[in-house]
Design a protein around this motif. Structure first.
Motif, PDB file in Angstrom:
ATOM      1  N   SER A  69      -4.432 -14.697   5.892  1.00 27.31           N
ATOM      2  CA  SER A  69      -5.175 -13.656   5.175  1.00 27.31           C
ATOM      3  C   SER A  69      -5.397 -14.051   3.722  1.00 27.31           C
ATOM      4  O   SER A  69      -6.405 -13.686   3.110  1.00 27.31           O
ATOM      5  N   THR A 126      -1.443   5.495   4.171  1.00 25.76           N
ATOM      6  CA  THR A 126      -1.585   5.032   5.564  1.00 25.76           C
ATOM      7  C   THR A 126      -3.052   4.755   5.893  1.00 25.76           C
ATOM      8  O   THR A 126      -3.378   4.332   6.993  1.00 25.76           O
ATOM      9  N   ASP A 127      -3.940   5.013   4.928  1.00 25.86           N
ATOM     10  CA  ASP A 127      -5.375   4.709   5.147  1.00 25.86           C
ATOM     11  C   ASP A 127      -5.639   3.201   5.127  1.00 25.86           C
ATOM     12  O   ASP A 127      -6.694   2.746   5.543  1.00 25.86           O
ATOM     13  N   LEU A 128      -4.696   2.430   4.580  1.00 30.21           N
ATOM     14  CA  LEU A 128      -4.886   0.973   4.535  1.00 30.21           C
ATOM     15  C   LEU A 128      -4.017   0.305   5.590  1.00 30.21           C
ATOM     16  O   LEU A 128      -2.895   0.741   5.846  1.00 30.21           O
ATOM     17  N   GLU A 129      -4.546  -0.761   6.176  1.00 21.78           N
ATOM     18  CA  GLU A 129      -3.765  -1.523   7.149  1.00 21.78           C
ATOM     19  C   GLU A 129      -3.301  -2.828   6.503  1.00 21.78           C
ATOM     20  O   GLU A 129      -3.896  -3.292   5.530  1.00 21.78           O
ATOM     21  N   LEU A 130      -2.263  -3.419   7.098  1.00 16.18           N
ATOM     22  CA  LEU A 130      -1.850  -4.747   6.649  1.00 16.18           C
ATOM     23  C   LEU A 130      -3.049  -5.680   6.780  1.00 16.18           C
ATOM     24  O   LEU A 130      -3.840  -5.534   7.731  1.00 16.18           O
ATOM     25  N   ARG A 131      -3.192  -6.623   5.848  1.00 15.96           N
ATOM     26  CA  ARG A 131      -4.299  -7.590   5.803  1.00 15.96           C
ATOM     27  C   ARG A 131      -5.575  -7.044   5.155  1.00 15.96           C
ATOM     28  O   ARG A 131      -6.487  -7.801   4.857  1.00 15.96           O
ATOM     29  N   ASP A 132      -5.675  -5.715   4.988  1.00 15.20           N
ATOM     30  CA  ASP A 132      -6.864  -5.184   4.295  1.00 15.20           C
ATOM     31  C   ASP A 132      -6.910  -5.747   2.876  1.00 15.20           C
ATOM     32  O   ASP A 132      -5.868  -6.020   2.270  1.00 15.20           O
ATOM     33  N   ALA A 170       6.161  -1.404   7.131  1.00 12.34           N
ATOM     34  CA  ALA A 170       5.535  -2.536   7.840  1.00 12.34           C
ATOM     35  C   ALA A 170       5.272  -3.671   6.849  1.00 12.34           C
ATOM     36  O   ALA A 170       4.921  -3.430   5.691  1.00 12.34           O
ATOM     37  N   THR A 213       5.519   3.067   5.512  1.00 14.70           N
ATOM     38  CA  THR A 213       6.014   2.806   6.876  1.00 14.70           C
ATOM     39  C   THR A 213       7.032   1.657   6.912  1.00 14.70           C
ATOM     40  O   THR A 213       7.747   1.503   7.889  1.00 14.70           O
ATOM     41  N   SER A 233       0.837  -1.199   0.000  1.00 12.51           N
ATOM     42  CA  SER A 233       0.000   0.000   0.000  1.00 12.51           C
ATOM     43  C   SER A 233       0.874   1.251   0.000  1.00 12.51           C
ATOM     44  O   SER A 233       1.996   1.252   0.523  1.00 12.51           O
ATOM     45  N   ASN A 256       3.465  -2.134   3.668  1.00  9.35           N
ATOM     46  CA  ASN A 256       3.177  -0.718   3.477  1.00  9.35           C
ATOM     47  C   ASN A 256       4.462  -0.032   3.034  1.00  9.35           C
ATOM     48  O   ASN A 256       5.461  -0.054   3.752  1.00  9.35           O
TER      49      ASN A 256
END
Ligand code: HPA
Length: 250
Positions: free
Chosen positions: A235, A110-116, A225, A223, A107, A220
């Motif tokens: 996932s 930062t609006d998306l998280e891991l696993r989204d 991550a 970041t 991604s 990400n």
């Protein structure tokens, strides 16, 4: 009458250069992970009576049954040149009508998280493929099937899963170092980077088929991550279940 393929093997017409399935071996509906071992895992985990129809270059393809519907799972390899070969042969020679790519993406927001999970409504690209295809003057916009997108949104609601819908970037380079470009793309609404959707959408349009790309955010790019490998498996399974519900409902 058997004819000889380019590689000198006897074949009955529908055997293509990269898929050794006989005519009718591949279902009209195909799930397409990048990794052929994931194709094998999906077939063994989710499909009844799954049979391998091709192991050319170890790019496995399987067909089996899911809730009464015939489904195939075919590995694509990484990147648009590899994926395009399998997509083209399935659409042009094997009568495939629906392809849902299931993969991972990095991604750039930062609006998306891991696993989204993101469904790519469109796929921008830095690949020259469509510039070559359209003679250099057209910026063709590869888009998903509205029907499949609607069905994915419905399935996500039913499975109580969050689904983002947005523009992807299908890149030719995995290890990019152009952070400024990622920032600009994010400003223009691109959510994540993967490597196959633009080619899938373009070829599906060419052959009058339906296509959708679902990706899990595995890292990400802002970041740094990244999802640990065990979580990737879990996932990935969640996304396969979403993809299966998507294709069985539409
Ligand atoms: N780039 C391209 N494809 C990807 C990425 C990435 O950063 N992460 C997962 N798939």
């Amino acid at each position: 009458m058997p004819v000889l393929s380019l590689w000198g093997r006897a074949m009955i017409c529908a055997v293509t250069a990269h898929i050794s399935a006989a005519p009718g071996d591949i279902a009209e509906t195909v799930l397409m992970p990048g990794d052929p071992l994931r194709a094998k895992w999906i077939a063994e985990t989710y499909l009844d009576d799954a049979k391998c129809y091709s192991d050319v270059r170890n790019m496995y393809g399987y067909t089996g049954m899911f809730e009464g519907q015939r489904i195939s799972v075919q590995g694509s390899g990484m990147g648009m040149p590899s994926a395009s070969i399998y997509i083209h042969e399935m659409l042009a020679e094997y009568g495939v009508k629906t392809i849902v790519r299931i993969g991972s993406a990095g991604s750039i927001t930062t609006d998306l998280e891991l696993r989204d999970v993101v469904a790519g409504i469109g796929a921008s690209s830095d690949s020259a493929m469509n510039r070559v295809r359209f003679g250099g003057n057209i910026d063709y916009a590869p888009v998903a099937s509205f029907e499949l997108l609607q069905s994915a949104a419905k399935a996500a609601g039913e499975q109580n899963k969050k689904l983002h819908v947005g523009n992807l970037l299908s890149a030719d380079t995995f290890y990019s170092d152009d952070a400024a470009l990622h920032e600009k793309l994010a400003e223009y609404g691109v959510l994540a980077i993967e490597m196959e959707a633009a080619a899938l959408y373009t070829l599906a349009a060419k052959f009058g088929a339906r296509a959708l790309t679902l990706v899990t955010i595995s890292d990400n790019l802002i970041t740094g991550a990244a999802m640990p490998s065990k979580e990737r498996e879990v996932s990935f399974g969640d996304m396969v279940e979403l993809a299966l519900a998507t294709v069985t409902d539409s």
